[in-house]
Design a protein around this motif. Structure first.
Motif, PDB file in Angstrom:
ATOM      1  N   ASP A 177       0.808  -1.218   0.000  1.00  0.00           N
ATOM      2  CA  ASP A 177       0.000   0.000   0.000  1.00  0.00           C
ATOM      3  C   ASP A 177       0.845   1.274   0.000  1.00  0.00           C
ATOM      4  OD1 ASP A 177      -2.295  -1.513   0.031  1.00  0.00           O
ATOM      5  OD2 ASP A 177      -2.373  -1.595   2.223  1.00  0.00           O
ATOM      6  N   SER A 178       2.065   1.178   0.510  1.00  0.00           N
ATOM      7  CA  SER A 178       2.878   2.396   0.619  1.00  0.00           C
ATOM      8  C   SER A 178       4.109   2.384  -0.280  1.00  0.00           C
ATOM      9  CB  SER A 178       3.331   2.595   2.076  1.00  0.00           C
ATOM     10  OG  SER A 178       4.115   1.498   2.505  1.00  0.00           O
ATOM     11  N   ALA A 179       4.430   1.238  -0.879  1.00  0.00           N
ATOM     12  CA  ALA A 179       5.713   1.110  -1.588  1.00  0.00           C
ATOM     13  C   ALA A 179       5.833   2.082  -2.765  1.00  0.00           C
ATOM     14  CB  ALA A 179       5.898  -0.332  -2.054  1.00  0.00           C
ATOM     15  N   LEU A 180       4.813   2.131  -3.625  1.00  0.00           N
ATOM     16  CA  LEU A 180       4.923   2.976  -4.823  1.00  0.00           C
ATOM     17  C   LEU A 180       4.977   4.457  -4.446  1.00  0.00           C
ATOM     18  CD1 LEU A 180       4.976   2.714  -7.961  1.00  0.00           C
ATOM     19  CD2 LEU A 180       2.554   3.235  -7.917  1.00  0.00           C
ATOM     20  N   LEU A 181       4.146   4.831  -3.487  1.00  0.00           N
ATOM     21  CA  LEU A 181       4.118   6.227  -3.053  1.00  0.00           C
ATOM     22  C   LEU A 181       5.454   6.611  -2.406  1.00  0.00           C
ATOM     23  CD1 LEU A 181       1.993   8.465  -3.161  1.00  0.00           C
ATOM     24  CD2 LEU A 181       1.429   7.927  -0.788  1.00  0.00           C
ATOM     25  N   SER A 182       5.997   5.690  -1.601  1.00  0.00           N
ATOM     26  CA  SER A 182       7.288   5.966  -0.949  1.00  0.00           C
ATOM     27  C   SER A 182       8.385   6.156  -1.990  1.00  0.00           C
ATOM     28  CB  SER A 182       7.673   4.817  -0.013  1.00  0.00           C
ATOM     29  OG  SER A 182       6.683   4.618   0.959  1.00  0.00           O
ATOM     30  N   LEU A 183       8.342   5.358  -3.033  1.00  0.00           N
ATOM     31  CA  LEU A 183       9.354   5.508  -4.083  1.00  0.00           C
ATOM     32  C   LEU A 183       9.151   6.806  -4.842  1.00  0.00           C
ATOM     33  CD1 LEU A 183       9.855   2.009  -5.760  1.00  0.00           C
ATOM     34  CD2 LEU A 183      11.409   3.275  -4.300  1.00  0.00           C
ATOM     35  N   ASN A 184       7.879   7.187  -5.020  1.00  0.00           N
ATOM     36  CA  ASN A 184       7.624   8.422  -5.746  1.00  0.00           C
ATOM     37  C   ASN A 184       8.143   9.633  -4.988  1.00  0.00           C
ATOM     38  OD1 ASN A 184       5.503  10.793  -6.612  1.00  0.00           O
ATOM     39  ND2 ASN A 184       6.089   9.434  -8.284  1.00  0.00           N
ATOM     40  N   VAL A 185       8.132   9.542  -3.658  1.00  0.00           N
ATOM     41  CA  VAL A 185       8.711  10.626  -2.850  1.00  0.00           C
ATOM     42  C   VAL A 185      10.192  10.785  -3.199  1.00  0.00           C
ATOM     43  CG1 VAL A 185       9.362  11.286  -0.490  1.00  0.00           C
ATOM     44  CG2 VAL A 185       7.064  10.414  -0.959  1.00  0.00           C
ATOM     45  N   ASP A 253      16.155   2.549 -12.659  1.00  0.00           N
ATOM     46  CA  ASP A 253      17.190   2.267 -11.663  1.00  0.00           C
ATOM     47  C   ASP A 253      16.720   2.412 -10.220  1.00  0.00           C
ATOM     48  OD1 ASP A 253      16.986   4.798 -12.655  1.00  0.00           O
ATOM     49  OD2 ASP A 253      19.106   5.005 -13.165  1.00  0.00           O
ATOM     50  N   LEU A 254      15.919   3.442  -9.963  1.00  0.00           N
ATOM     51  CA  LEU A 254      15.448   3.683  -8.602  1.00  0.00           C
ATOM     52  C   LEU A 254      14.633   2.489  -8.092  1.00  0.00           C
ATOM     53  CD1 LEU A 254      15.034   5.612  -6.211  1.00  0.00           C
ATOM     54  CD2 LEU A 254      13.057   6.545  -7.405  1.00  0.00           C
ATOM     55  N   VAL A 255      13.741   1.997  -8.919  1.00  0.00           N
ATOM     56  CA  VAL A 255      12.899   0.867  -8.519  1.00  0.00           C
ATOM     57  C   VAL A 255      13.735  -0.400  -8.409  1.00  0.00           C
ATOM     58  CG1 VAL A 255      10.972  -0.602  -9.219  1.00  0.00           C
ATOM     59  CG2 VAL A 255      10.816   1.849  -9.512  1.00  0.00           C
ATOM     60  N   TRP A 256      14.634  -0.586  -9.347  1.00  0.00           N
ATOM     61  CA  TRP A 256      15.377  -1.839  -9.372  1.00  0.00           C
ATOM     62  C   TRP A 256      16.249  -2.020  -8.133  1.00  0.00           C
ATOM     63  CZ3 TRP A 256      14.218  -6.047 -11.562  1.00  0.00           C
ATOM     64  CH2 TRP A 256      15.132  -7.092 -11.616  1.00  0.00           C
ATOM     65  N   GLY A 261      10.700  -4.160  -8.096  1.00  0.00           N
ATOM     66  CA  GLY A 261       9.321  -4.294  -8.601  1.00  0.00           C
ATOM     67  C   GLY A 261       8.358  -4.814  -7.539  1.00  0.00           C
ATOM     68  N   GLY A 262       8.894  -5.244  -6.411  1.00  0.00           N
ATOM     69  CA  GLY A 262       8.059  -5.821  -5.362  1.00  0.00           C
ATOM     70  C   GLY A 262       7.649  -4.792  -4.329  1.00  0.00           C
ATOM     71  N   PRO A 263       7.059  -5.207  -3.238  1.00  0.00           N
ATOM     72  CA  PRO A 263       6.694  -6.599  -2.940  1.00  0.00           C
ATOM     73  C   PRO A 263       5.569  -7.089  -3.852  1.00  0.00           C
ATOM     74  CG  PRO A 263       5.835  -5.111  -1.273  1.00  0.00           C
ATOM     75  CD  PRO A 263       6.704  -4.285  -2.155  1.00  0.00           C
ATOM     76  N   GLY A 264       5.674  -8.301  -4.274  1.00  0.00           N
ATOM     77  CA  GLY A 264       4.735  -8.802  -5.273  1.00  0.00           C
ATOM     78  C   GLY A 264       4.919  -8.023  -6.556  1.00  0.00           C
ATOM     79  N   TYR A 265       3.865  -7.351  -6.984  1.00  0.00           N
ATOM     80  CA  TYR A 265       3.943  -6.502  -8.181  1.00  0.00           C
ATOM     81  C   TYR A 265       3.675  -5.043  -7.805  1.00  0.00           C
ATOM     82  CZ  TYR A 265       3.204 -11.137 -10.185  1.00  0.00           C
ATOM     83  OH  TYR A 265       3.305 -12.470 -10.491  1.00  0.00           O
ATOM     84  N   ALA A 266       3.827  -4.721  -6.517  1.00  0.00           N
ATOM     85  CA  ALA A 266       3.396  -3.406  -6.014  1.00  0.00           C
ATOM     86  C   ALA A 266       4.138  -2.234  -6.645  1.00  0.00           C
ATOM     87  CB  ALA A 266       3.531  -3.347  -4.499  1.00  0.00           C
ATOM     88  N   THR A 267       5.374  -2.428  -7.077  1.00  0.00           N
ATOM     89  CA  THR A 267       6.111  -1.332  -7.724  1.00  0.00           C
ATOM     90  C   THR A 267       6.596  -1.752  -9.111  1.00  0.00           C
ATOM     91  OG1 THR A 267       8.176  -2.016  -6.655  1.00  0.00           O
ATOM     92  CG2 THR A 267       6.891  -0.335  -5.523  1.00  0.00           C
ATOM     93  N   GLU A 268       5.943  -2.744  -9.658  1.00  0.00           N
ATOM     94  CA  GLU A 268       6.327  -3.190 -11.002  1.00  0.00           C
ATOM     95  C   GLU A 268       6.024  -2.088 -12.000  1.00  0.00           C
ATOM     96  OE1 GLU A 268       8.424  -5.693 -12.574  1.00  0.00           O
ATOM     97  OE2 GLU A 268       7.150  -7.049 -11.410  1.00  0.00           O
TER      98      GLU A 268
ATOM     99  N   TYR B 394       8.752 -15.753  -7.505  1.00  0.00           N
ATOM    100  CA  TYR B 394       9.332 -14.720  -6.639  1.00  0.00           C
ATOM    101  C   TYR B 394       8.276 -13.709  -6.157  1.00  0.00           C
ATOM    102  CZ  TYR B 394      14.225 -16.037  -7.820  1.00  0.00           C
ATOM    103  OH  TYR B 394      15.422 -16.683  -7.962  1.00  0.00           O
ATOM    104  N   PRO B 395       7.582 -13.022  -7.072  1.00  0.00           N
ATOM    105  CA  PRO B 395       6.602 -12.040  -6.579  1.00  0.00           C
ATOM    106  C   PRO B 395       5.418 -12.690  -5.865  1.00  0.00           C
ATOM    107  CG  PRO B 395       6.520 -12.179  -8.984  1.00  0.00           C
ATOM    108  CD  PRO B 395       7.712 -12.965  -8.548  1.00  0.00           C
ATOM    109  N   GLU B 396       5.005 -13.858  -6.336  1.00  0.00           N
ATOM    110  CA  GLU B 396       3.846 -14.484  -5.700  1.00  0.00           C
ATOM    111  C   GLU B 396       4.180 -14.934  -4.271  1.00  0.00           C
ATOM    112  OE1 GLU B 396       0.763 -14.604  -6.601  1.00  0.00           O
ATOM    113  OE2 GLU B 396       0.996 -13.754  -8.597  1.00  0.00           O
TER     114      GLU B 396
END
Lengths: 312, 430
Positions: A177-185, A253-256, A261-268, B394-396
């Motif tokens: 829930d917070s991963a993408l927003l945290s990265l966007n910061v 690069d920032l995401v990688w 891309g995780g957790p799961g697909y949250a920042t894919e 991995y992601p799952e």
């Protein structure tokens, strides 16, 4: 009489054309611009055109562990429609574009307007300080912020706990829930200084008489900001918006380095999906199809903005 | 500066002379390996010593070594293969499914004749995981084992004995939770650590036969045994077995959490034994997760970790030289060097021999525990399933252990990617 003049004009044009074909200097000059752009064009064709064509060609084949298996036609593109991860990644890119346009550009405009009214020393020092994050490579920024967000020893959680807000501490990049927003910061942190510098130089090119007249007429700072400064910066805003949108589509690069891309697909995002398909799975065909789609999106954004700018 | 230049010229001439003189014909073998001096598979000192030893034994072979980090070497190697620049000899991971992909596309040399020439002895499990269509394409080296490292001091302090049943293991976790100690150091930001943990739970739940029914048979991933294993892993994530925010903690950070005494256990494998053994600030031990499923025999996840493979594009002389060099590296008389200098135990090493060699106590303890039930040891997921399935796994798994998907949805996603990979001819069978 009218027809006679028109006929005479056509005759003169034909004569000019014949003369030109015989080696008229005017005609020779018309080739010169093409000769001047030829070196750049050759380099562009070699280092941009050819690789793009190669990627497109790759996308038409089926691959196995980095080796061509056979011609696949448009199968890799058809696969995109049923690939849930692709749509999730595209959605994240879209969110990133919106957030980047909203925060760093808006904050940059506001800070630049404040700095424009400051003394030259403050202006120079502040804009340099704001610009520092832009000079930090995104990989390094990712590592630094990865530490700040770390659930075990992160600075952010430590500060929150120190000021009695421990209930808000958490795994910033571990929670979908917070991963993408945290990265966007982090992305905003690295980009807003650039916006400040660009806006500041644009504000300084606005005729000061406009601001002075408004001031004489009793306009407040906010009124001048919203009625004069902001409208006068439309083209700059458009440039920054275009730049931010393209960057938001192709960042990687920032995401990688932070979440992969995780957790799961949250920042894919599209670029991490391309990387995984290409380097980890060895499915060069699907990775190339994704790359072509990304290229089309970026070109569409760029072309639309260019045409809009030209019309205005 | 002048002397440096002179030495450089003399050196270059010597190398050039050695390379082109028919009397001293040198065969150069370009080697890529992952043996660094710290981190995962930190057997660098052993590798360096063995290159010197083997070059002395094979005077016409020169090894030019490139070290790539353990985690990254599989990506770098793939790029080299697809660019037609496969290194002559490489030690990379993983075997089985990924190795089969390279063998299938003709990137690797068959090693059957060398195995016969040098009498390489491999058990059926190792031979199967390094073969494709009945032909040998790689030689394994290190015996990887998955297990649970534990802090003997903390166990003693809280009156916890090494668990011999799953119920005892759960009770131990609850004891540490009640004492405010993190039961198991676990960091899954790097995405792959959960695969090992899940492999361990899966094998302890369904056993090797239960895994083979899916991996090599027609049993779906959504079967009752796999569902139970997924539920167990999800419970571990939900019930405080791991530190908060574990999906945002790196593998090395989790290891540091354990070696600094802040966690009672660490579920990982022998690939981390060098770092954990050197850095633990307490008496370090290891045990194998007791069986979870009814009637499942004791065992643990094992494998060869990585393997040596020779490029198909290498010249015949280079292949011959590489094979001779491999024979030297993997010969029984070199096992002691690997164990003592690299804390790496080659496959086939007698556990009793390890007890008599000068190595870390944890190496002796872990291998004694892990090899006790070798016949019932089971598979590692991400070295057994194809890469396309691994990239779903991995992601799952992050979602499963993080509570963002249900065990059923997790297994359905795995089944879908498995079916796609099977239809695409990517499945590896021994």
């Amino acid at each position: 009489m009218k027809q006679g003049r028109a006929g005479e004009h056509r005759r003169l044009c034909l004569i000019q054309l014949k003369v030109a074909k015989r080696g008229d200097p005017m005609h020779q000059r018309s080739f010169a611009p093409y000769l001047f752009i030829l070196p750049a064009f050759v380099l562009y064709a070699l280092f941009v055109g050819l690789p793009v064509a190669q990627v497109f060609a790759y996308s038409l084949f089926a691959w196995d562990s980095g080796t061509i298996k056979g011609f696949a036609g448009l199968a890799n593109y058809v696969r995109l429609f049923n690939d849930r991860v692709f749509w999730v990644a595209l959605g994240h890119n879209a969110i990133w574009v919106v957030l980047t346009l909203t925060f760093p550009v808006a904050v940059g405009l506001f800070l630049a307007a404040i700095l424009a009214d400051s003394g030259p020393n403050i202006r120079r020092i502040a804009s340099a300080v704001y610009f520092i994050p832009r000079t930090i490579p995104l990989v390094v920024a990712g590592i630094i912020w990865g530490w700040i967000y770390n659930p075990l020893f992160g600075l952010l959680n430590w500060i929150l706990r120190s000021v009695g807000l421990g209930r808000f501490a958490g795994g910033w990049l571990a929670d979908p829930d917070s991963a993408l927003l945290s990265l966007n910061v982090v992305g905003a942190w690295t980009f807003f200084g650039f916006c400040v510098v660009i806006y500041l130089s644009a504000i300084q090119s606005i005729d000061p008489a406009l601001q002075e007249s408004a001031q004489v007429d009793g306009a407040s700072w906010w009124q001048r900001f919203t009625r004069i400064t902001t409208p006068m910066l439309n083209r700059t805003t458009l440039f920054l918006g275009l730049y931010a949108s393209i960057e938001a589509m192709r960042f990687f690069d920032l995401v990688w380095v932070t979440t992969g891309g995780g957790p799961g697909y949250a920042t894919e995002i599209l670029t991490t999906q391309i990387y995984k398909s290409f380097f980890l799975v060895g499915d060069f065909g699907y990775a190339s199809a994704l790359s072509v789609v990304l290229l089309v999106i970026v070109l569409t954004i760029g072309t639309s903005a260019f045409l809009w700018l030209r019309e205005r | 500066m002048k002397y440096v230049a002179q030495a450089s010229i003399v050196g270059s001439m010597t190398v050039a002379f050695a390379a082109f003189s028919p009397a001293n014909a040198q065969t150069i073998v370009n080697q890529w390996d992952q043996f660094a001096n710290a981190g995962v598979t930190a057997a660098g000192p052993a590798m360096e010593e063995l290159i010197e030893t083997c070059q002395a034994e094979l005077p016409n072979v020169t090894i030019i070594r490139t070290v790539a980090p353990s985690i990254g070497i599989r990506d770098v190697y793939r790029l080299a293969v697809s660019a037609g620049k496969t290194p002559d000899l490489a030690y990379t991971w993983p075997a089985a499914s990924v190795l089969a992909g390279y063998a299938r596309t003709g990137a690797l040399a068959e090693l059957d004749s060398y195995a016969e020439q040098y009498n390489w002895e491999l058990n059926d499990f190792s031979r199967g995981r390094n073969s494709y269509n009945g032909h040998l394409y790689a030689i394994p080296l290190e015996q990887d084992l998955m297990g649970i490292y534990y802090n003997k001091d903390l166990f003693a302090e809280h009156g916890v004995a090494v668990p011999t049943t799953y119920a005892e293991f759960q009770a131990a976790v609850e004891t540490f939770k009640a004492a405010g100690i993190i039961p198991i150091a676990f960091g899954n930001r790097d995405r792959w650590p959960a695969t090992n943990t899940m492999s361990m739970i899966l094998g302890a739940t369904v056993g090797r036969e239960g895994e083979e029914a899916v991996f090599f048979g027609d049993e779906p991933w959504t079967n009752a045994g796999f569902t139970m294993a997924a539920e167990v892993f999800a419970e571990w994530g939900a019930n405080g077995y791991f530190p908060d925010g574990f999906n945002g903690i790196g593998f090395d950070e989790a290891n540091a959490l354990f070696t600094s005494g802040q966690a009672a256990m660490n579920a990982t494998g022998t690939w981390a034994i060098q770092d954990l053994g050197r850095n633990a600030t307490f008496d370090l031990g290891a045990f194998v997760l007791p069986p979870i499923g009814d009637g499942v025999p004791p065992g643990t996840m094992w494998g060869e970790g990585s393997q040596w493979q020779i490029a198909a594009i290498a010249s015949q002389d280079t292949k011959d030289a590489a094979a001779a060099y491999l024979n030297c590296l993997t010969s029984p008389d070199k096992q002691q060097i690997w164990v003592e200098k690299g804390f790496l135990v080659p496959i086939g090493t007698d556990p009793d021999d390890i007890q008599n060699w000068n190595t870390l106590p944890i190496v002796k303890e872990f291998y004694a525990a892990g090899l006790a039930d070798g016949n019932d040891n089971f598979y590692d997921l991400h070295t057994t399933v194809p890469e396309s399935v691994t990239q779903v796994l991995y992601p799952e798994l992050q979602r499963l252990v993080g509570g963002d998907t249900s065990p059923q949805a997790f297994l359905e996603a795995m089944q879908a990617s498995w079916e796609a990979a099977v239809a695409n001819g990517e499945r590896w069978t021994p």
